[in-house]
Design a protein around this motif. Structure first.
Motif, PDB file in Angstrom:
ATOM      1  N   HIS A  70      -9.435   3.668   1.380  1.00  0.00           N
ATOM      2  CA  HIS A  70      -8.207   4.449   1.447  1.00  0.00           C
ATOM      3  C   HIS A  70      -8.449   5.953   1.335  1.00  0.00           C
ATOM      4  O   HIS A  70      -7.517   6.731   1.486  1.00  0.00           O
ATOM      5  CB  HIS A  70      -7.249   4.040   0.319  1.00  0.00           C
ATOM      6  N   CYS A  71      -9.683   6.353   1.023  1.00  0.00           N
ATOM      7  CA  CYS A  71      -9.971   7.752   0.735  1.00  0.00           C
ATOM      8  C   CYS A  71     -11.245   8.197   1.425  1.00  0.00           C
ATOM      9  O   CYS A  71     -12.071   7.386   1.819  1.00  0.00           O
ATOM     10  CB  CYS A  71     -10.160   7.970  -0.770  1.00  0.00           C
ATOM     11  N   GLU A  72     -11.397   9.497   1.524  1.00  0.00           N
ATOM     12  CA  GLU A  72     -12.639  10.079   2.009  1.00  0.00           C
ATOM     13  C   GLU A  72     -13.262  10.831   0.840  1.00  0.00           C
ATOM     14  O   GLU A  72     -12.609  11.640   0.191  1.00  0.00           O
ATOM     15  CB  GLU A  72     -12.337  11.045   3.156  1.00  0.00           C
ATOM     16  N   TRP A  73     -14.532  10.518   0.528  1.00  0.00           N
ATOM     17  CA  TRP A  73     -15.184  11.106  -0.639  1.00  0.00           C
ATOM     18  C   TRP A  73     -16.021  12.304  -0.248  1.00  0.00           C
ATOM     19  O   TRP A  73     -16.806  12.251   0.665  1.00  0.00           O
ATOM     20  CB  TRP A  73     -16.084  10.081  -1.336  1.00  0.00           C
ATOM     21  N   GLY A  74     -15.855  13.395  -0.978  1.00  0.00           N
ATOM     22  CA  GLY A  74     -16.681  14.563  -0.770  1.00  0.00           C
ATOM     23  C   GLY A  74     -17.295  15.031  -2.078  1.00  0.00           C
ATOM     24  O   GLY A  74     -18.167  15.883  -2.098  1.00  0.00           O
ATOM     25  N   ASN A  75     -16.856  14.456  -3.178  1.00  0.00           N
ATOM     26  CA  ASN A  75     -17.306  14.839  -4.502  1.00  0.00           C
ATOM     27  C   ASN A  75     -18.644  14.159  -4.797  1.00  0.00           C
ATOM     28  O   ASN A  75     -18.755  12.936  -4.749  1.00  0.00           O
ATOM     29  CB  ASN A  75     -16.230  14.398  -5.507  1.00  0.00           C
ATOM     30  N   ASP A  76     -19.679  14.953  -5.111  1.00  0.00           N
ATOM     31  CA  ASP A  76     -21.014  14.403  -5.361  1.00  0.00           C
ATOM     32  C   ASP A  76     -21.016  13.411  -6.515  1.00  0.00           C
ATOM     33  O   ASP A  76     -21.725  12.396  -6.479  1.00  0.00           O
ATOM     34  CB  ASP A  76     -22.012  15.527  -5.664  1.00  0.00           C
ATOM     35  N   GLU A  77     -20.245  13.687  -7.553  1.00  0.00           N
ATOM     36  CA  GLU A  77     -20.216  12.791  -8.708  1.00  0.00           C
ATOM     37  C   GLU A  77     -19.645  11.433  -8.324  1.00  0.00           C
ATOM     38  O   GLU A  77     -20.162  10.388  -8.741  1.00  0.00           O
ATOM     39  CB  GLU A  77     -19.389  13.420  -9.826  1.00  0.00           C
ATOM     40  N   THR A  78     -18.619  11.414  -7.502  1.00  0.00           N
ATOM     41  CA  THR A  78     -18.026  10.149  -7.067  1.00  0.00           C
ATOM     42  C   THR A  78     -18.985   9.394  -6.155  1.00  0.00           C
ATOM     43  O   THR A  78     -19.134   8.181  -6.273  1.00  0.00           O
ATOM     44  CB  THR A  78     -16.689  10.393  -6.351  1.00  0.00           C
ATOM     45  N   VAL A  79     -19.654  10.101  -5.260  1.00  0.00           N
ATOM     46  CA  VAL A  79     -20.629   9.464  -4.370  1.00  0.00           C
ATOM     47  C   VAL A  79     -21.751   8.831  -5.205  1.00  0.00           C
ATOM     48  O   VAL A  79     -22.170   7.699  -4.961  1.00  0.00           O
ATOM     49  CB  VAL A  79     -21.189  10.480  -3.349  1.00  0.00           C
ATOM     50  N   GLY A  80     -22.223   9.549  -6.229  1.00  0.00           N
ATOM     51  CA  GLY A  80     -23.263   9.017  -7.110  1.00  0.00           C
ATOM     52  C   GLY A  80     -22.778   7.809  -7.899  1.00  0.00           C
ATOM     53  O   GLY A  80     -23.506   6.822  -8.056  1.00  0.00           O
ATOM     54  N   ALA A  81     -21.554   7.880  -8.399  1.00  0.00           N
ATOM     55  CA  ALA A  81     -20.989   6.761  -9.161  1.00  0.00           C
ATOM     56  C   ALA A  81     -20.848   5.527  -8.269  1.00  0.00           C
ATOM     57  O   ALA A  81     -21.155   4.405  -8.695  1.00  0.00           O
ATOM     58  CB  ALA A  81     -19.637   7.159  -9.741  1.00  0.00           C
ATOM     59  N   LEU A  82     -20.415   5.728  -7.051  1.00  0.00           N
ATOM     60  CA  LEU A  82     -20.261   4.615  -6.120  1.00  0.00           C
ATOM     61  C   LEU A  82     -21.618   3.988  -5.808  1.00  0.00           C
ATOM     62  O   LEU A  82     -21.763   2.759  -5.805  1.00  0.00           O
ATOM     63  CB  LEU A  82     -19.585   5.097  -4.839  1.00  0.00           C
ATOM     64  N   ALA A  83     -22.646   4.809  -5.587  1.00  0.00           N
ATOM     65  CA  ALA A  83     -23.982   4.288  -5.309  1.00  0.00           C
ATOM     66  C   ALA A  83     -24.521   3.493  -6.499  1.00  0.00           C
ATOM     67  O   ALA A  83     -25.109   2.415  -6.324  1.00  0.00           O
ATOM     68  CB  ALA A  83     -24.932   5.435  -4.958  1.00  0.00           C
ATOM     69  N   LEU A  84     -24.328   4.013  -7.707  1.00  0.00           N
ATOM     70  CA  LEU A  84     -24.781   3.315  -8.907  1.00  0.00           C
ATOM     71  C   LEU A  84     -24.052   1.986  -9.058  1.00  0.00           C
ATOM     72  O   LEU A  84     -24.668   0.948  -9.327  1.00  0.00           O
ATOM     73  CB  LEU A  84     -24.564   4.184 -10.145  1.00  0.00           C
ATOM     74  N   TYR A  85     -22.743   1.994  -8.839  1.00  0.00           N
ATOM     75  CA  TYR A  85     -21.960   0.764  -8.952  1.00  0.00           C
ATOM     76  C   TYR A  85     -22.414  -0.264  -7.920  1.00  0.00           C
ATOM     77  O   TYR A  85     -22.582  -1.441  -8.236  1.00  0.00           O
ATOM     78  CB  TYR A  85     -20.469   1.040  -8.785  1.00  0.00           C
TER      79      TYR A  85
END
Length: 90
Positions: free
Chosen positions: A23-38
């Motif tokens: 539903h969203c487009e991510w540009g925030n590095d912290e969110t991208v990192g959190a998603l990769a870790l998850y």
């Protein structure tokens, strides 16, 4: 000095990002990192939480059940959102 990664916090953020990513487009590095870790740990969240500093503290306090509870997913039907500083709404 390197920042210490907090797996528990990022694991939770990653889980939320995973649910919202279509539903969203991510540009925030912290969110991208959190998603990769998850995505890497999604089937082993309890183990990930045990690696975090807060998880280590809970283990020292003999509170492993708390970690197991925190690792559960989809246990609430509503997630509050912050509408202003200090004010949450459903």
């Amino acid at each position: 000095m390197a920042r210490q990664l907090r797996p528990r916090r990022y694991g939770l953020r990653g889980a939320i990002a995973q649910e919202l990513k279509s539903h969203c487009e991510w540009g925030n590095d912290e969110t991208v990192g959190a998603l990769a870790l998850y995505e890497q740990w999604q089937d082993h969240l309890e183990g990930l939480f045990c690696l975090s500093s807060h998880g280590q503290r809970l283990l020292r306090l003999n509170c492993r059940e708390d970690i197991a509870y925190c690792a559960r997913r989809s246990i609430v039907e509503a997630v509050p959102r912050q509408v202003s500083p200090g004010v949450l709404a459903l």
